[in-house]
Design an enzyme around this catalytic site. Structure first.
Site, PDB file in Angstrom:
ATOM      1  N   ASP A  84       0.918  -1.303  -0.186  1.00 55.21           N
ATOM      2  CA  ASP A  84      -0.070   0.074   0.221  1.00 55.21           C
ATOM      3  C   ASP A  84       0.813   1.226  -0.083  1.00 55.21           C
ATOM      4  O   ASP A  84       1.926   1.324   0.395  1.00 55.21           O
ATOM      5  CB  ASP A  84      -0.938   0.020   1.216  1.00 55.21           C
ATOM      6  CG  ASP A  84      -0.290   0.057   2.818  1.00 55.21           C
ATOM      7  OD1 ASP A  84       0.642  -0.694   2.841  1.00 55.21           O
ATOM      8  OD2 ASP A  84      -0.581   0.784   3.511  1.00 55.21           O
ATOM      9  N   GLU A 144      -0.140  -0.951   5.873  1.00 54.92           N
ATOM     10  CA  GLU A 144       0.922  -0.444   6.858  1.00 54.92           C
ATOM     11  C   GLU A 144       1.249   0.766   7.018  1.00 54.92           C
ATOM     12  O   GLU A 144       1.297   1.410   8.083  1.00 54.92           O
ATOM     13  CB  GLU A 144       2.656  -0.990   5.929  1.00 54.92           C
ATOM     14  CG  GLU A 144       3.885  -0.694   7.101  1.00 54.92           C
ATOM     15  CD  GLU A 144       4.433   0.565   7.037  1.00 54.92           C
ATOM     16  OE1 GLU A 144       5.224   1.121   7.873  1.00 54.92           O
ATOM     17  OE2 GLU A 144       3.812   1.483   6.103  1.00 54.92           O
TER      18      GLU A 144
END
Length: 377
Positions: A84, A144
């Site tokens: 991400d 994350e």
């Protein structure tokens, strides 16, 4: 090994472009699903089918892909990555993948899509050169950048099963990250009593005035000499200039190096008070990540990494940073972990985000050698 990695650099950079051009913002489940599906296809193209595969549902957050490729010796090295980014879909249209000499800029290129690519090519390099190596397990998570709440249990489980964990977050000017601060994310909500600021000011109890009392008390809990910093990064409240504010909120970011600071800060929060007893105060949030401080096994792992770099004529240094990563979770379990082994560049989370491609062959070769050497860790 570096020379071989230099030969393969065009393909490495083509892979980086492929990953970058699948935008994967943390809060867009559809985009995350599409990006991860392509990553899985790419892994199969570059490394073949894994010996084991699991895809864990992240709910509203990105899924976690867990794949293992067999080694030629015992042990398993965990390569921990996140796919991400902080960049919303559509960013690429106005900020495309751009090569400018020894500089590539694109959203997410440094943090951390080139790190993922390095991990794959390090394993390819070991295979191509027939170098003995342990099994390599890739754990790729899609949340994350927003706290790893869905992926944390999978990270903690995987690291307990691994010989060592290598986190492919970007390096800091070529240095590995051996120490990170812990992170607390808290929200303060203050409820007051609204009234007309001119006609009946004393009937009101201003939430804004109250939060103005509380913020200095909160920031006074900082202790920079202990590595503890506190930042109130967002403040809002009220409905109009002539209204005694009925509500105010702020968002608080706390960084710590000493785990004992969590208890001290928590105690300070419990003592917060305002002068007007009509005000109600609510504090929510929690400690998102514990600090990452070197344990003996991590220190041993760093020595192995320095030796791997020396094999390729490079000097690897360690550094401490204030940012957090998934390495914090591994360190808190007293497992061996080393971070910042990914791309070399600068500007994460900014429009200056870029990587330096000429550094990639050395980074890949060092990572490959470190993985190989960990068969005896």
């Amino acid at each position: 090994m570096v020379a071989r990695a230099e030969q393969e650099l065009p393909e490495v950079l083509a892979d980086l472009r492929r990953l970058v051009e699948h935008e994967t913002p943390s809060n867009d489940k559809q985009a995350l699903n599409a990006g991860l599906a392509d990553i899985e296809r790419w892994l199969a193209e570059r490394l073949g089918e894994p010996v084991s595969r699991q895809r864990h549902d992240g709910g509203e957050r990105g899924d976690v892909l867990d794949v293992t490729y067999p080694g030629t010796t015992g042990g398993t090295v965990l390569l921990l990555c996140h796919y991400d980014t902080v960049w919303p879909v559509g960013t690429l249209a106005e900020w495309p993948f751009t090569v400018d000499g020894d500089r590539i800029t694109a959203p997410g290129c440094l943090d951390m899509k080139l790190g993922i690519v390095h991990g794959v090519w390090a394993l390819r390099l070991l295979r191509e050169l027939d170098v003995p190596h342990p099994s390599v397990r890739f754990l790729l998570n899609g949340d994350e950048e927003i706290g790893s709440l869905a992926s944390r249990p999978h990270i903690e489980q995987a690291c307990t099963e691994a010989t060592a964990t290598l986190v492919l977050e970007p390096s800091r000017e070529g240095m590995a990250k051996i120490r990170r601060k812990g992170l607390g994310l808290f929200d303060l909500a203050v409820q007051g009593v609204e009234s007309h600021a001119g006609l009946d000011p004393t009937a009101g109890a201003s939430a804004i005035h109250a939060i103005a009392e509380l913020i200095p008390a909160i920031t006074a809990l900082a202790a920079p000499e202990r590595g503890t910093t506190i930042n109130v990064g967002l403040l809002s409240g009220g409905t109009g200039r002539n209204v005694v504010a009925g509500r105010a909120t702020c968002e608080i970011d706390i960084r710590i190096q000493d785990p004992a600071e969590m208890a001290r800060i928590d105690a300070g929060f419990r003592e917060l008070a305002v002068s007007d007893d009509r005000i109600r105060v609510e504090l929510t949030g929690d400690w998102n990540r514990p600090p990452m401080n070197p344990n003996p096994l991590s220190e041993k792992l760093f020595e192995q990494a320095k030796a791997a770099a020396q094999e390729h004529g490079r000097a690897l240094e360690g550094t401490s940073v204030g940012g957090v990563s998934d390495a914090n979770f591994v360190s808190a379990l007293d497992k061996p972990v080393l971070d910042g082994l990914g791309a070399v560049g600068a500007g994460p989370h900014s429009r200056d985000e870029h990587v330096i491609p000429s550094e990639s062959p050395g980074q890949i070769a060092t990572l490959a050698t470190l993985i190989s050497n960990l068969r005896n860790f």
